[in-house]
Write a protein that holds these residues in place. Sequence first.
Motif, PDB file in Angstrom:
ATOM      1  N   PHE A 196       9.459  -0.549  -1.191  1.00 33.15           N
ATOM      2  CA  PHE A 196      10.343  -0.238  -2.307  1.00 33.15           C
ATOM      3  C   PHE A 196      10.192  -1.260  -3.447  1.00 33.15           C
ATOM      4  CE2 PHE A 196      12.331   2.209   1.084  1.00 33.15           C
ATOM      5  CZ  PHE A 196      12.612   3.394   0.430  1.00 33.15           C
ATOM      6  N   GLY A 197       9.828  -2.499  -3.088  1.00 27.97           N
ATOM      7  CA  GLY A 197       9.597  -3.507  -4.129  1.00 27.97           C
ATOM      8  C   GLY A 197       8.427  -3.147  -5.016  1.00 27.97           C
ATOM      9  N   ILE A 202      12.783   3.350 -10.294  1.00 23.41           N
ATOM     10  CA  ILE A 202      13.049   1.908 -10.210  1.00 23.41           C
ATOM     11  C   ILE A 202      14.347   1.656  -9.448  1.00 23.41           C
ATOM     12  CG2 ILE A 202      13.524  -0.196 -11.519  1.00 23.41           C
ATOM     13  CD1 ILE A 202      11.790   0.925 -13.764  1.00 23.41           C
ATOM     14  N   TRP A 203      15.398   2.424  -9.789  1.00 24.58           N
ATOM     15  CA  TRP A 203      16.679   2.234  -9.095  1.00 24.58           C
ATOM     16  C   TRP A 203      16.563   2.592  -7.614  1.00 24.58           C
ATOM     17  CZ3 TRP A 203      19.841  -0.952 -10.938  1.00 24.58           C
ATOM     18  CH2 TRP A 203      20.091  -1.045 -12.308  1.00 24.58           C
ATOM     19  N   LEU A 204      15.798   3.622  -7.287  1.00 26.08           N
ATOM     20  CA  LEU A 204      15.566   3.955  -5.892  1.00 26.08           C
ATOM     21  C   LEU A 204      14.860   2.801  -5.188  1.00 26.08           C
ATOM     22  CD1 LEU A 204      15.564   5.962  -3.520  1.00 26.08           C
ATOM     23  CD2 LEU A 204      13.393   6.871  -4.411  1.00 26.08           C
ATOM     24  N   GLY A 205      13.893   2.197  -5.875  1.00 25.52           N
ATOM     25  CA  GLY A 205      13.197   1.053  -5.316  1.00 25.52           C
ATOM     26  C   GLY A 205      14.144  -0.103  -5.017  1.00 25.52           C
ATOM     27  N   LEU A 206      15.048  -0.396  -5.954  1.00 28.14           N
ATOM     28  CA  LEU A 206      15.986  -1.490  -5.741  1.00 28.14           C
ATOM     29  C   LEU A 206      16.965  -1.176  -4.611  1.00 28.14           C
ATOM     30  CD1 LEU A 206      16.747  -2.585  -9.416  1.00 28.14           C
ATOM     31  CD2 LEU A 206      15.577  -3.917  -7.643  1.00 28.14           C
ATOM     32  N   LEU A 212       0.829  -1.209   0.000  1.00 28.53           N
ATOM     33  CA  LEU A 212       0.000   0.000   0.000  1.00 28.53           C
ATOM     34  C   LEU A 212       0.865   1.261   0.000  1.00 28.53           C
ATOM     35  CD1 LEU A 212      -2.757  -1.033   2.581  1.00 28.53           C
ATOM     36  CD2 LEU A 212      -2.866  -1.148   0.089  1.00 28.53           C
ATOM     37  N   LEU A 213       1.903   1.265   0.825  1.00 28.45           N
ATOM     38  CA  LEU A 213       2.786   2.432   0.880  1.00 28.45           C
ATOM     39  C   LEU A 213       3.521   2.630  -0.438  1.00 28.45           C
ATOM     40  CD1 LEU A 213       4.310   1.995   4.465  1.00 28.45           C
ATOM     41  CD2 LEU A 213       2.613   3.674   3.732  1.00 28.45           C
ATOM     42  N   GLY A 214       4.007   1.538  -1.017  1.00 28.58           N
ATOM     43  CA  GLY A 214       4.709   1.641  -2.284  1.00 28.58           C
ATOM     44  C   GLY A 214       3.816   2.155  -3.398  1.00 28.58           C
ATOM     45  N   GLY A 215       2.563   1.728  -3.381  1.00 31.59           N
ATOM     46  CA  GLY A 215       1.623   2.228  -4.377  1.00 31.59           C
ATOM     47  C   GLY A 215       1.376   3.714  -4.251  1.00 31.59           C
ATOM     48  N   ALA A 216       1.320   4.197  -3.012  1.00 27.11           N
ATOM     49  CA  ALA A 216       1.097   5.629  -2.800  1.00 27.11           C
ATOM     50  C   ALA A 216       2.317   6.457  -3.186  1.00 27.11           C
ATOM     51  CB  ALA A 216       0.740   5.879  -1.333  1.00 27.11           C
ATOM     52  N   LEU A 217       3.508   5.892  -3.037  1.00 26.80           N
ATOM     53  CA  LEU A 217       4.735   6.654  -3.260  1.00 26.80           C
ATOM     54  C   LEU A 217       5.162   6.711  -4.717  1.00 26.80           C
ATOM     55  CD1 LEU A 217       6.967   5.507  -0.248  1.00 26.80           C
ATOM     56  CD2 LEU A 217       6.020   7.787  -0.640  1.00 26.80           C
ATOM     57  N   PHE A 218       4.815   5.691  -5.501  1.00 24.87           N
ATOM     58  CA  PHE A 218       5.417   5.593  -6.829  1.00 24.87           C
ATOM     59  C   PHE A 218       5.111   6.796  -7.718  1.00 24.87           C
ATOM     60  CE2 PHE A 218       5.100   4.503 -11.333  1.00 24.87           C
ATOM     61  CZ  PHE A 218       6.452   4.282 -11.585  1.00 24.87           C
ATOM     62  N   ALA A 219       3.843   7.162  -7.836  1.00 26.27           N
ATOM     63  CA  ALA A 219       3.484   8.243  -8.761  1.00 26.27           C
ATOM     64  C   ALA A 219       4.201   9.554  -8.440  1.00 26.27           C
ATOM     65  CB  ALA A 219       1.964   8.432  -8.807  1.00 26.27           C
ATOM     66  N   PRO A 220       4.186  10.038  -7.182  1.00 23.63           N
ATOM     67  CA  PRO A 220       4.910  11.285  -6.911  1.00 23.63           C
ATOM     68  C   PRO A 220       6.417  11.164  -7.095  1.00 23.63           C
ATOM     69  CG  PRO A 220       4.024  10.353  -4.878  1.00 23.63           C
ATOM     70  CD  PRO A 220       3.408   9.603  -6.005  1.00 23.63           C
TER      71      PRO A 220
END
Length: 425
Positions: free
Chosen positions: A109-110, A76-80, A57-65
């Motif tokens: 982050f995944g 993507i690299w930040l996520g990894l 849920l947190l990752g979904g909220a963070l990705f777009a911004p």
Amino acid sequence: MPRLTHDKTTWLTYAQLGLWGFFLYGFGPVVPLLRDDQGTSAAVAGLHSTGIAVGALLGGALFAPVARRLGRGPAIWLGLAGVAAGVAALGLLRPLPATITAVAVIATFGMMVVSGVNVVLVAHHGPAAPAALAEANAACAGMGILAPLVIGACVDAGLGWRPVMAVEVGLIALVALAALTFRVRLPKAARYDNSSSARLAPRSDLEPTAAAAAAHRDGVTGSTARLPRAYWIAWLLMAVTGSIEVCLSLWTADVLRTHAGLSAGGASAAVAAIVCGMFAGRLAGGRFALRWRPVPLLLGALTVSLAGFALFWSAPVGWLAVTGLVVLGLGNALHYPLAISIALAVAGPAADKAAGWSSYSMGVGFGIAPVALGWVADGVGPHLAFLLLPAFIAVALLLTGRLGRALRAPRPADEPTDDPAPVPA
């Protein structure tokens, strides 16, 4: 027929999603070992799955911004990098609150990695995106086969499961080094092009595409564009099919022990049959996705899943039940790749927001379905409780039919268009 080109960007995104798959599919076998280390009950150890759901849920909220500010490739690299940090913490820390927190960080982050790979592949491959997503998820499942083998080898060598976390960090570093060496840069963003969604259904049947194209002409940005009805149907579909996958992951071994007569160790190992089926199905599905439209192909995949479940559930012997699991995996292989490709294509300029919201569907599947199935299993046993799965498949079939109708919804008559003639179904 669209053509799938395997360039450096494609291979890099496949590898990035595979890195997430190594953790995701390897974490299941780790949970019992972690439970032994911490001396907790199965129910308490199950809180780690809740941590994954919260992280999704947190990752979904963070990705777009994050993607809007940094770009899709850097996101993507930040996520990894976040996955590597969380995995290192999981391998080093021992208290229960710390490991649950580490798992939530990894999932957060995944999900940024998953969302970023999805939108990059859809934007990069256009009409061939369903095939690309099927192959990317094949890489994810392939790493899911490798992870339990590495865990088993480490445990058998007397090293425990924690060194496997170092393997994950090393693989992330290796992929980053390869991208730097071969100068592979992921795109930061892509101009919206409705050609990808035009191939998901006959052109005259795409009301969502018309709305998305109008939003693009009017200068509506991805952060303000509305997601169409077809997207939300696909979102529900991902939640339902995700529920099928997570319930199989967590409860299949119990059914194999109680109904098919397998030992505890044999039942745990046999669960890999599902992942093997998914790996093969996604490899082959990439070819099918170039020839068939996603909605009919998804209906076929769900039918295969239903047949595989019937064989698995009714089998009185282990080898026949495992065969059913392979067939079940073959069908399950295409559920998520096809649903997410439709969802992102119809989202148009809101693809980044759509990818973020799609993570919420995974959170719903991971957070609710296993609890519901466990509650039923406490009353009637795991074998009878598994009859919830064909109910999930039936709901998924109904949603797929609704999705097909939504994609064929008539375009507003007053909308000007210079589009070519409709493509036959």
